[in-house]
Design a protein around this motif. Structure first.
Motif, PDB file in Angstrom:
ATOM      1  N   THR A  43       0.120   3.185   5.697  1.00  0.00           N
ATOM      2  CA  THR A  43      -0.097   4.559   5.241  1.00  0.00           C
ATOM      3  C   THR A  43       0.578   5.600   6.126  1.00  0.00           C
ATOM      4  O   THR A  43       0.960   6.660   5.645  1.00  0.00           O
ATOM      5  CB  THR A  43      -1.600   4.892   5.177  1.00  0.00           C
ATOM      6  OG1 THR A  43      -2.173   4.750   6.479  1.00  0.00           O
ATOM      7  CG2 THR A  43      -2.316   3.984   4.198  1.00  0.00           C
ATOM      8  N   CYS A  44       0.712   5.304   7.418  1.00  0.00           N
ATOM      9  CA  CYS A  44       1.275   6.282   8.352  1.00  0.00           C
ATOM     10  C   CYS A  44       2.670   5.917   8.817  1.00  0.00           C
ATOM     11  O   CYS A  44       3.291   6.677   9.564  1.00  0.00           O
ATOM     12  CB  CYS A  44       0.350   6.445   9.568  1.00  0.00           C
ATOM     13  SG  CYS A  44      -1.289   7.083   9.136  1.00  0.00           S
ATOM     14  N   GLY A  45       3.154   4.765   8.414  1.00  0.00           N
ATOM     15  CA  GLY A  45       4.498   4.372   8.804  1.00  0.00           C
ATOM     16  C   GLY A  45       4.643   3.984  10.260  1.00  0.00           C
ATOM     17  O   GLY A  45       5.744   4.012  10.810  1.00  0.00           O
ATOM     18  N   TRP A 103       0.849  -1.200   0.000  1.00  0.00           N
ATOM     19  CA  TRP A 103       0.000   0.000   0.000  1.00  0.00           C
ATOM     20  C   TRP A 103       0.880   1.243   0.000  1.00  0.00           C
ATOM     21  O   TRP A 103       1.805   1.345   0.771  1.00  0.00           O
ATOM     22  CB  TRP A 103      -0.890   0.039   1.237  1.00  0.00           C
ATOM     23  CG  TRP A 103      -1.982  -0.988   1.215  1.00  0.00           C
ATOM     24  CD1 TRP A 103      -2.314  -1.825   0.210  1.00  0.00           C
ATOM     25  CD2 TRP A 103      -2.872  -1.289   2.307  1.00  0.00           C
ATOM     26  NE1 TRP A 103      -3.351  -2.607   0.578  1.00  0.00           N
ATOM     27  CE2 TRP A 103      -3.720  -2.317   1.862  1.00  0.00           C
ATOM     28  CE3 TRP A 103      -3.025  -0.769   3.590  1.00  0.00           C
ATOM     29  CZ2 TRP A 103      -4.708  -2.837   2.648  1.00  0.00           C
ATOM     30  CZ3 TRP A 103      -4.012  -1.288   4.392  1.00  0.00           C
ATOM     31  CH2 TRP A 103      -4.844  -2.320   3.919  1.00  0.00           C
ATOM     32  N   SER A 104       0.544   2.164  -0.845  1.00  0.00           N
ATOM     33  CA  SER A 104       1.206   3.469  -0.787  1.00  0.00           C
ATOM     34  C   SER A 104       0.512   4.312   0.252  1.00  0.00           C
ATOM     35  O   SER A 104      -0.558   3.944   0.723  1.00  0.00           O
ATOM     36  CB  SER A 104       1.143   4.156  -2.160  1.00  0.00           C
ATOM     37  OG  SER A 104      -0.198   4.450  -2.475  1.00  0.00           O
ATOM     38  N   CYS A 105       1.129   5.464   0.624  1.00  0.00           N
ATOM     39  CA  CYS A 105       0.572   6.310   1.688  1.00  0.00           C
ATOM     40  C   CYS A 105      -0.808   6.838   1.331  1.00  0.00           C
ATOM     41  O   CYS A 105      -1.662   6.978   2.181  1.00  0.00           O
ATOM     42  CB  CYS A 105       1.512   7.485   1.966  1.00  0.00           C
ATOM     43  SG  CYS A 105       0.960   8.554   3.311  1.00  0.00           S
ATOM     44  N   PHE A 106      -1.043   7.081   0.039  1.00  0.00           N
ATOM     45  CA  PHE A 106      -2.328   7.659  -0.332  1.00  0.00           C
ATOM     46  C   PHE A 106      -2.871   6.909  -1.567  1.00  0.00           C
ATOM     47  O   PHE A 106      -3.152   7.502  -2.598  1.00  0.00           O
ATOM     48  CB  PHE A 106      -2.177   9.156  -0.639  1.00  0.00           C
ATOM     49  CG  PHE A 106      -1.593   9.923   0.490  1.00  0.00           C
ATOM     50  CD1 PHE A 106      -2.363  10.218   1.602  1.00  0.00           C
ATOM     51  CD2 PHE A 106      -0.271  10.306   0.481  1.00  0.00           C
ATOM     52  CE1 PHE A 106      -1.838  10.914   2.658  1.00  0.00           C
ATOM     53  CE2 PHE A 106       0.257  11.002   1.539  1.00  0.00           C
ATOM     54  CZ  PHE A 106      -0.532  11.302   2.625  1.00  0.00           C
ATOM     55  N   LYS A 148     -12.971   7.997   3.947  1.00  0.00           N
ATOM     56  CA  LYS A 148     -12.607   9.129   4.792  1.00  0.00           C
ATOM     57  C   LYS A 148     -11.132   9.122   5.189  1.00  0.00           C
ATOM     58  O   LYS A 148     -10.460  10.161   5.087  1.00  0.00           O
ATOM     59  CB  LYS A 148     -13.503   9.180   6.025  1.00  0.00           C
ATOM     60  CG  LYS A 148     -14.915   9.653   5.712  1.00  0.00           C
ATOM     61  CD  LYS A 148     -15.745   9.801   6.974  1.00  0.00           C
ATOM     62  CE  LYS A 148     -17.135  10.343   6.641  1.00  0.00           C
ATOM     63  NZ  LYS A 148     -17.984  10.479   7.855  1.00  0.00           N
ATOM     64  N   PRO A 149     -10.592   7.974   5.656  1.00  0.00           N
ATOM     65  CA  PRO A 149      -9.163   7.983   6.003  1.00  0.00           C
ATOM     66  C   PRO A 149      -8.276   8.418   4.845  1.00  0.00           C
ATOM     67  O   PRO A 149      -7.362   9.239   5.022  1.00  0.00           O
ATOM     68  CB  PRO A 149      -8.889   6.526   6.398  1.00  0.00           C
ATOM     69  CG  PRO A 149     -10.204   6.022   6.872  1.00  0.00           C
ATOM     70  CD  PRO A 149     -11.223   6.678   5.997  1.00  0.00           C
ATOM     71  N   ASP A 150      -8.554   7.897   3.650  1.00  0.00           N
ATOM     72  CA  ASP A 150      -7.732   8.279   2.497  1.00  0.00           C
ATOM     73  C   ASP A 150      -7.885   9.759   2.164  1.00  0.00           C
ATOM     74  O   ASP A 150      -6.912  10.442   1.840  1.00  0.00           O
ATOM     75  CB  ASP A 150      -8.127   7.440   1.274  1.00  0.00           C
ATOM     76  CG  ASP A 150      -7.454   6.079   1.275  1.00  0.00           C
ATOM     77  OD1 ASP A 150      -6.579   5.859   2.123  1.00  0.00           O
ATOM     78  OD2 ASP A 150      -7.810   5.242   0.439  1.00  0.00           O
ATOM     79  N   SER A 151      -9.115  10.259   2.250  1.00  0.00           N
ATOM     80  CA  SER A 151      -9.338  11.668   1.917  1.00  0.00           C
ATOM     81  C   SER A 151      -8.673  12.591   2.939  1.00  0.00           C
ATOM     82  O   SER A 151      -8.179  13.659   2.592  1.00  0.00           O
ATOM     83  CB  SER A 151     -10.840  11.959   1.830  1.00  0.00           C
ATOM     84  OG  SER A 151     -11.486  11.723   3.073  1.00  0.00           O
ATOM     85  N   VAL A 152      -8.653  12.177   4.222  1.00  0.00           N
ATOM     86  CA  VAL A 152      -7.994  12.967   5.259  1.00  0.00           C
ATOM     87  C   VAL A 152      -6.485  13.011   5.012  1.00  0.00           C
ATOM     88  O   VAL A 152      -5.862  14.071   5.079  1.00  0.00           O
ATOM     89  CB  VAL A 152      -8.292  12.408   6.666  1.00  0.00           C
ATOM     90  CG1 VAL A 152      -7.380  13.049   7.713  1.00  0.00           C
ATOM     91  CG2 VAL A 152      -9.751  12.646   7.036  1.00  0.00           C
ATOM     92  N   LEU A 153      -5.889  11.850   4.746  1.00  0.00           N
ATOM     93  CA  LEU A 153      -4.445  11.803   4.496  1.00  0.00           C
ATOM     94  C   LEU A 153      -4.083  12.619   3.257  1.00  0.00           C
ATOM     95  O   LEU A 153      -3.069  13.322   3.232  1.00  0.00           O
ATOM     96  CB  LEU A 153      -3.994  10.348   4.336  1.00  0.00           C
ATOM     97  CG  LEU A 153      -4.139   9.460   5.577  1.00  0.00           C
ATOM     98  CD1 LEU A 153      -3.662   8.044   5.277  1.00  0.00           C
ATOM     99  CD2 LEU A 153      -3.359  10.026   6.752  1.00  0.00           C
ATOM    100  N   ASN A 154      -4.926  12.519   2.216  1.00  0.00           N
ATOM    101  CA  ASN A 154      -4.680  13.307   1.012  1.00  0.00           C
ATOM    102  C   ASN A 154      -4.821  14.794   1.294  1.00  0.00           C
ATOM    103  O   ASN A 154      -4.070  15.614   0.750  1.00  0.00           O
ATOM    104  CB  ASN A 154      -5.659  12.902  -0.096  1.00  0.00           C
ATOM    105  CG  ASN A 154      -5.142  11.718  -0.903  1.00  0.00           C
ATOM    106  OD1 ASN A 154      -3.994  11.699  -1.321  1.00  0.00           O
ATOM    107  ND2 ASN A 154      -5.983  10.727  -1.087  1.00  0.00           N
ATOM    108  N   ILE A 180      -1.807  11.958  13.233  1.00  0.00           N
ATOM    109  CA  ILE A 180      -2.716  10.814  13.362  1.00  0.00           C
ATOM    110  C   ILE A 180      -2.439  10.043  14.639  1.00  0.00           C
ATOM    111  O   ILE A 180      -3.358   9.530  15.288  1.00  0.00           O
ATOM    112  CB  ILE A 180      -2.594   9.896  12.138  1.00  0.00           C
ATOM    113  CG1 ILE A 180      -2.956  10.665  10.859  1.00  0.00           C
ATOM    114  CG2 ILE A 180      -3.486   8.668  12.292  1.00  0.00           C
ATOM    115  CD1 ILE A 180      -4.322  11.320  10.893  1.00  0.00           C
ATOM    116  N   ARG A 181      -1.172   9.959  15.037  1.00  0.00           N
ATOM    117  CA  ARG A 181      -0.853   9.243  16.282  1.00  0.00           C
ATOM    118  C   ARG A 181      -1.474   9.954  17.480  1.00  0.00           C
ATOM    119  O   ARG A 181      -1.983   9.295  18.396  1.00  0.00           O
ATOM    120  CB  ARG A 181       0.661   9.160  16.454  1.00  0.00           C
ATOM    121  CG  ARG A 181       1.105   8.506  17.765  1.00  0.00           C
ATOM    122  CD  ARG A 181       2.613   8.335  17.806  1.00  0.00           C
ATOM    123  NE  ARG A 181       3.306   9.575  17.584  1.00  0.00           N
ATOM    124  CZ  ARG A 181       3.499  10.513  18.502  1.00  0.00           C
ATOM    125  NH1 ARG A 181       3.011  10.346  19.731  1.00  0.00           N
ATOM    126  NH2 ARG A 181       4.166  11.619  18.217  1.00  0.00           N
TER     127      ARG A 181
END
Length: 392
Positions: free
Chosen positions: A60-62, A15-18, A82-88, A104-105
């Motif tokens: 996604t968050c490492g 998986w890539s980050c986004f 939603k998670p993907d849209s937030v990270l983007n 995110i942590r």
């Protein structure tokens, strides 16, 4: 064979980050609903969702597995929209991977937000106050709590109240950058009663006001009894020192100074000259005095007259510069007594000019100084271990 292929596919698929949420959902379905996976059939839906969240956070968050498991206890989601849209959203607003992971942590619930409804309006508001994109990214990543506050019910009312006090957007921005949490407090109940108490005292340290009025007034009275002049900035520094600790902690620090030979009067003299000498930990008090007394052979009473020494970094300043002094003394290039202010309190350029570059041995001295400086930077602690020892 099909299960083995499925497992191999899951391992190879990175998986890539986004990445696209549809692909994530397909992989999730492949992992949790394959008809030929008996072990997965026995796992409950909630467990599958939890595992899915953990994998998502790792990829996604490492996050490390341990961190991802800890964070996943505070949030769970079935789809990735939603998670993907937030990270983007964070990525498009200039956050790097480390900053996104930090946000995110600290506040994983942000992954459930609709960024266009709950994040974008806040960013637009902060931009409207004149803050730069770079500054906002730094503030939001260091204090992501501001992103969880209601824009309508908290952030805007706080801004308006603070502007009525500062009468200047520049002053508001200066305070906001120093302490972002200023937009998340009940200023009518806490800040402004304290400001009323401090009406005659000018300060650019907004964190000083974040205290219940009764406790704040008590601190003010204690500082006055210690002899501080309310019209001087030193008064504010003393208030900051006292408000940062309980009375029991204050007593323990006084006892540590006493153990090293300072009388109560000498310690109080040091405090009136440099309130910061009581803001450091008991561990650092011990470490600095241990080096000054046992290694350098100085009298502990020197702290009463030069209390700023206690606020300096032990490894990166005191030990480092004293090592240069030892070389100069051993070569007979300098004689005692030495001004501790010039040796330890002066700026880097002034120190190098007075104790390094003015000698013929300057290249060797500079090399020694730079080597020890790099060594001190590589150590995790600036003043040694909890036992009060130090690193040379």
């Amino acid at each position: 064979m099909i299960y083995a292929y499925t497992k191999s596919l899951a391992v190879r698929f990175r998986w890539s980050c986004f990445s696209d949420s549809t692909i994530h959902n397909k992989l999730f379905a492949l992992q949790t609903h394959h008809p030929l996976s008996p072990s997965l059939k026995s796992i409950s839906t909630s467990t599958n969702q939890h595992s899915f969240t953990v994998n998502y956070l790792i990829n996604t968050c490492g996050f490390t597995p341990q961190t991802a498991i800890s964070v996943s206890k505070k949030i769970n989601f079935k789809t990735l929209d939603k998670p993907d849209s937030v990270l983007n959203f964070f990525k498009n607003h200039g956050f790097n991977q480390t900053q996104i992971s930090t946000v995110i942590r600290k506040h994983p619930e942000l992954l459930r937000y609709d960024p266009n409804k709950k994040l974008l309006p806040k960013f637009d508001f902060f931009y409207s106050t004149g803050i730069s994109c770079t500054d906002l990214v730094h503030i939001a990543s260091s204090c992501p709590t501001i992103l969880t506050h209601s824009l309508k019910n908290q952030i805007i009312p706080s801004y308006n109240l603070l502007m009525s006090f500062f009468h200047s957007n520049d002053k508001f921005m200066a305070a906001f950058k120093r302490f972002p949490g200023i937009v998340g407090r009940d200023h009518n109940a806490m800040t402004f009663p304290n400001i009323e108490i401090l009406r005659q005292h000018v300060t650019t340290r907004p964190r000083s006001f974040m205290l219940k009025p009764d406790r704040f007034n008590e601190v003010m009275e204690d500082v006055k009894k210690m002899g501080f002049n309310p019209s001087k900035f030193q008064f504010v520094k003393a208030v900051q020192a006292l408000r940062s600790m309980s009375k029991s902690t204050w007593k323990k620090k006084m006892e540590v100074y006493e153990k090293w030979g300072l009388s109560e009067e000498e310690t109080m003299l040091a405090f009136t000259r440099q309130p910061g000498c009581m803001r450091i930990s008991e561990e650092k008090i011990t470490a600095v005095l241990n080096f000054c007394v046992n290694t350098m052979g100085w009298q502990s009473s020197v702290i009463a007259h030069r209390p700023t020494l206690m606020t300096l970094g032990l490894g990166k300043r005191i030990i480092l510069r004293c090592s240069v002094l030892e070389v100069l003394l051993s070569k007979g290039l300098i004689k005692k007594p030495i001004s501790l202010r010039a040796l330890l309190v002066s700026t880097e350029s002034m120190f190098l000019h007075k104790f390094v570059t003015c000698y013929e041995e300057a290249p060797q001295l500079l090399k020694l100084y730079q080597e020890k400086l790099e060594l001190s930077k590589s150590h995790g602690h600036d003043y040694g271990s909890k036992s009060g020892t130090y690193q040379r």
